[in-house]
Enzyme design. Structure first.
Site, PDB file in Angstrom:
ATOM      1  N   LYS A 178      21.846  -7.796  52.737  1.00  0.00           N
ATOM      2  CA  LYS A 178      21.307  -6.657  53.500  1.00  0.00           C
ATOM      3  C   LYS A 178      21.656  -5.383  52.752  1.00  0.00           C
ATOM      4  CE  LYS A 178      19.166  -5.994  57.478  1.00  0.00           C
ATOM      5  NZ  LYS A 178      18.204  -6.911  58.092  1.00  0.00           N
ATOM      6  N   ASN A 216       7.392  -2.104  65.189  1.00  0.00           N
ATOM      7  CA  ASN A 216       6.711  -3.206  64.513  1.00  0.00           C
ATOM      8  C   ASN A 216       6.866  -4.507  65.308  1.00  0.00           C
ATOM      9  OD1 ASN A 216       6.900  -5.699  62.739  1.00  0.00           O
ATOM     10  ND2 ASN A 216       5.828  -4.287  61.400  1.00  0.00           N
ATOM     11  N   SER A 275       8.317 -13.564  54.426  1.00  0.00           N
ATOM     12  CA  SER A 275       8.814 -13.004  53.166  1.00  0.00           C
ATOM     13  C   SER A 275       8.953 -14.115  52.126  1.00  0.00           C
ATOM     14  CB  SER A 275      10.186 -12.357  53.364  1.00  0.00           C
ATOM     15  OG  SER A 275      10.034 -11.034  53.814  1.00  0.00           O
ATOM     16  N   LYS A 303      20.425 -17.072  59.176  1.00  0.00           N
ATOM     17  CA  LYS A 303      19.002 -17.189  59.518  1.00  0.00           C
ATOM     18  C   LYS A 303      18.246 -17.994  58.449  1.00  0.00           C
ATOM     19  CE  LYS A 303      17.412 -13.327  61.120  1.00  0.00           C
ATOM     20  NZ  LYS A 303      16.837 -11.958  61.215  1.00  0.00           N
ATOM     21  N   THR A 331       7.124 -11.107  62.306  1.00  0.00           N
ATOM     22  CA  THR A 331       8.309 -11.202  63.159  1.00  0.00           C
ATOM     23  C   THR A 331       7.895 -11.307  64.629  1.00  0.00           C
ATOM     24  OG1 THR A 331       9.506  -9.909  61.533  1.00  0.00           O
ATOM     25  CG2 THR A 331      10.543 -10.160  63.673  1.00  0.00           C
TER      26      THR A 331
HETATM   27  P1  NAD Z   1      10.901  -0.069  64.568  1.00  0.00           P
HETATM   28  O1  NAD Z   1      11.700   1.077  64.077  1.00  0.00           O
HETATM   29  O2  NAD Z   1       9.498  -0.267  64.101  1.00  0.00           O
HETATM   30  O3  NAD Z   1      10.856  -0.091  66.190  1.00  0.00           O
HETATM   31  C1  NAD Z   1      11.960   0.124  67.015  1.00  0.00           C
HETATM   32  C2  NAD Z   1      11.435   0.476  68.399  1.00  0.00           C
HETATM   33  O4  NAD Z   1      12.513   0.588  69.321  1.00  0.00           O
HETATM   34  C3  NAD Z   1      10.688   1.809  68.455  1.00  0.00           C
HETATM   35  O5  NAD Z   1       9.529   1.653  69.243  1.00  0.00           O
HETATM   36  C4  NAD Z   1      11.676   2.737  69.179  1.00  0.00           C
HETATM   37  O6  NAD Z   1      11.029   3.787  69.859  1.00  0.00           O
HETATM   38  C5  NAD Z   1      12.291   1.745  70.130  1.00  0.00           C
HETATM   39  N1  NAD Z   1      13.538   2.177  70.716  1.00  0.00           N
HETATM   40  C6  NAD Z   1      14.605   2.811  70.142  1.00  0.00           C
HETATM   41  N2  NAD Z   1      15.544   3.051  71.062  1.00  0.00           N
HETATM   42  C7  NAD Z   1      15.082   2.557  72.237  1.00  0.00           C
HETATM   43  C8  NAD Z   1      15.588   2.496  73.556  1.00  0.00           C
HETATM   44  N3  NAD Z   1      16.791   2.992  73.862  1.00  0.00           N
HETATM   45  N4  NAD Z   1      14.829   1.912  74.530  1.00  0.00           N
HETATM   46  C9  NAD Z   1      13.615   1.404  74.237  1.00  0.00           C
HETATM   47  N5  NAD Z   1      13.093   1.423  73.000  1.00  0.00           N
HETATM   48  C10 NAD Z   1      13.813   2.001  72.015  1.00  0.00           C
HETATM   49  O7  NAD Z   1      11.808  -1.350  64.205  1.00  0.00           O
HETATM   50  P2  NAD Z   1      11.344  -2.862  64.145  1.00  0.00           P
HETATM   51  O8  NAD Z   1      11.015  -3.223  62.743  1.00  0.00           O
HETATM   52  O9  NAD Z   1      10.376  -3.123  65.250  1.00  0.00           O
HETATM   53  O10 NAD Z   1      12.748  -3.576  64.463  1.00  0.00           O
HETATM   54  C11 NAD Z   1      13.239  -3.693  65.798  1.00  0.00           C
HETATM   55  C12 NAD Z   1      14.430  -4.629  65.778  1.00  0.00           C
HETATM   56  O11 NAD Z   1      14.009  -5.904  65.253  1.00  0.00           O
HETATM   57  C13 NAD Z   1      15.607  -4.192  64.902  1.00  0.00           C
HETATM   58  O12 NAD Z   1      16.795  -4.651  65.511  1.00  0.00           O
HETATM   59  C14 NAD Z   1      15.381  -4.963  63.601  1.00  0.00           C
HETATM   60  O13 NAD Z   1      16.597  -5.170  62.880  1.00  0.00           O
HETATM   61  C15 NAD Z   1      14.850  -6.268  64.160  1.00  0.00           C
HETATM   62  N6  NAD Z   1      14.089  -7.057  63.198  1.00  0.00           N
HETATM   63  C16 NAD Z   1      12.971  -6.548  62.601  1.00  0.00           C
HETATM   64  C17 NAD Z   1      12.256  -7.342  61.707  1.00  0.00           C
HETATM   65  C18 NAD Z   1      10.986  -6.851  61.082  1.00  0.00           C
HETATM   66  O14 NAD Z   1      10.321  -7.664  60.396  1.00  0.00           O
HETATM   67  N7  NAD Z   1      10.571  -5.613  61.287  1.00  0.00           N
HETATM   68  C19 NAD Z   1      12.705  -8.642  61.397  1.00  0.00           C
HETATM   69  C20 NAD Z   1      13.842  -9.131  62.042  1.00  0.00           C
HETATM   70  C21 NAD Z   1      14.526  -8.325  62.939  1.00  0.00           C
END
Ligand code: NAD
Length: 422
Positions: free
Chosen positions: A107, A223, A353, A95, A191
């Site tokens: 990571k 998020n 970041s 990435k 993101t």
């Molecule tokens: P988070 O924990 O804030 O949110 C995850 C969401 O997924 C929650 O709303 C949860 O309720 C929901 N969820 C869990 N299981 C589910 C299901 N079976 N069906 C529907 N919804 C479900 O996490 P985040 O930071 O939003 O990250 C989400 C994804 O994005 C992850 O894979 C993370 O690695 C990726 N990501 C995040 C960032 C970042 O800046 N936060 C950056 C790159 C990638």
């Protein structure tokens, strides 16, 4: 007795191996990119509020430092393990190279269910992680950030522990910090909004259309999911379905995204009550809706062999890391479904970041608009460059393969410049 090479990342090896076999990257990649440069494991002893002690397994993987210091989040999750952290570190290396920022890939993770810890226990765990990993962390060595179940508050404790141990306030050693400790404006939105910028650039390039009127379904309302929903709705899309772990909602006329965000802030989850006009649907049904764009923004491998055949959206925007399993990836490609891959779609977080790291070094802070303008310009440029390569140079355009190829070429160029390869 057969020996097992514990260092090799098996999943990364499979992904690279198929590219070497197709001749799109040179065989030296097998040697250079199947093993992370450094894997640190630790057991973190934590005293619980009730007086008991438990040790938690912790990992930090630096996958590649060819292009710069390691960069990547720390995840607190009961199922995280060394192999998963390696794969995620590998994806971070790709990435950072794809969006051309001067970082390698890294990571971290701790095998813990943070919902079972008190705030004090969580703080002790976060500080213990920094104590265990201190020799391999630093603004020019390896820079953590939040990931699943970690946030600004955790980064704040980590910055403090790092300062205590080194005797130096070093904000650039972590990103995703609170604003009061040198965090960046826009990091929270980065993101999700970044995904919307990538999608807009993709649609403009390939179909000469914009986001307005697009019908979208989003899985995940954390998020990433909430911020992309917010931005796409602002850009005129109709977000017809949304889900989180608690429930899934559908409304053909479009959901009231700001109301749902407000309700989530109040209740902690969607809870399926906020938008009275919406109808509740089963979780799996969201992935099968007839929409223009499907956005998985929750967990890995949500689209798999068992449901890939049911996906009807012509475009999948991968906001979660690795949301489509390799088997599903092949099935979707056969059906002509476009996947905008995670290492591009969710790169907005690591780009901001990087902006945060620059601001910390310069000690000059940007406004929200400055951050978002720079983010949008960066992601537009990267998306167009990728599509140029796809559409001008190839008959077939599997975006993930081309993105991997471009990223690996950049990593190899740095390895060559260092004299590691001829
Ligand atoms: P988070 O924990 O804030 O949110 C995850 C969401 O997924 C929650 O709303 C949860 O309720 C929901 N969820 C869990 N299981 C589910 C299901 N079976 N069906 C529907 N919804 C479900 O996490 P985040 O930071 O939003 O990250 C989400 C994804 O994005 C992850 O894979 C993370 O690695 C990726 N990501 C995040 C960032 C970042 O800046 N936060 C950056 C790159 C990638």
């Amino acid at each position: 007795m057969a020996t097992v090479d514990r260092v090799v990342c098996e999943d990364c090896k499979v992904r690279i191996g198929s590219m070497v076999a197709r001749g799109v990257v040179p065989p030296v990649v097998n040697e250079l990119l199947t093993k992370p440069r450094r894997v640190v494991t630790a057991a973190l002893p934590i005293r619980h509020d009730d007086g008991t002690v438990r040790t938690y397994n912790a990992f930090r993987v630096l996958y590649s430092d060819a292009r710069g210091p390691g960069k990547g989040g720390i995840r607190f999750h009961p199922e995280v393990d060394e192999e998963e952290v390696k794969v995620l570190a590998f994806l971070m290396a790709l990435k950072c190279a794809l969006v051309d920022i001067p970082f390698g890939g890294a990571k971290g993770g701790v095998q813990v269910d943070p919902s079972r810890l008190s705030k004090g226990e969580l703080e002790r765990l976060s500080r213990a992680y920094v104590r265990a990993m201190l020799p391999v962390l630093g603004p020019r060595t390896d820079i953590p950030a939040p990931d699943v179940n970690t946030n600004e508050e955790v980064m704040g404790w980590m910055v403090d522990e790092y300062a205590f141990l080194t005797g130096r306030h070093e904000p650039a050693a972590f990103t995703g910090k609170p604003l009061s400790l040198g965090g960046s404006q826009g990091r929270r939105e980065a993101t999700g909004w970044g995904g919307a910028f990538v999608l807009a650039a993709y649609l403009q390039y390939t179909q000469k259309r914009d986001i307005a009127g697009l019908r979208v379904a989003i899985q995940g309302f954390g998020n990433v999911g909430s911020h992309i929903a917010e931005k796409l709705a602002q850009m005129g899309a109709r977000v017809v379905a949304l889900s989180d772990a608690s429930c899934a909602l559908y409304r053909e006329e479009g959901l009231d995204v700001p109301a749902l965000i407000a309700a989530k802030r109040e209740k902690g989850s969607l809870s399926c009550v906020a938008d009275g006009a919406a109808q509740r649907i089963p979780h799996e049904a969201l992935l099968e809706l007839d929409v223009d764009v499907l956005v998985p923004a929750a967990l890995a491998h949500q689209i798999h062999e068992g449901n890939a055949q049911e996906v009807r959206a012509p475009i999948i925007l991968e906001m979660a890391n690795d949301p489509v399993s390799p088997e599903a990836d092949a099935m979707l490609a056969q059906r002509g479904i476009t996947i905008i891959p995670d290492i591009l779609a969710n790169a907005g977080g690591v780009v901001v970041s990087y902006f945060e790291w620059i601001q910390n070094h310069e000690n000059r802070y940007w406004t929200f608009n400055e951050v978002m303008e720079a983010l949008q310009a960066k992601l537009q440029e990267v998306t167009r460059a990728l599509l140029d390569r796809c559409w001008k140079e190839r008959e077939q355009c599997p975006l993930r393969a081309i993105a991997y190829e471009l990223a690996i070429e950049r990593i190899l160029a740095a390895e060559r410049a260092r004299g590691h390869i001829a």
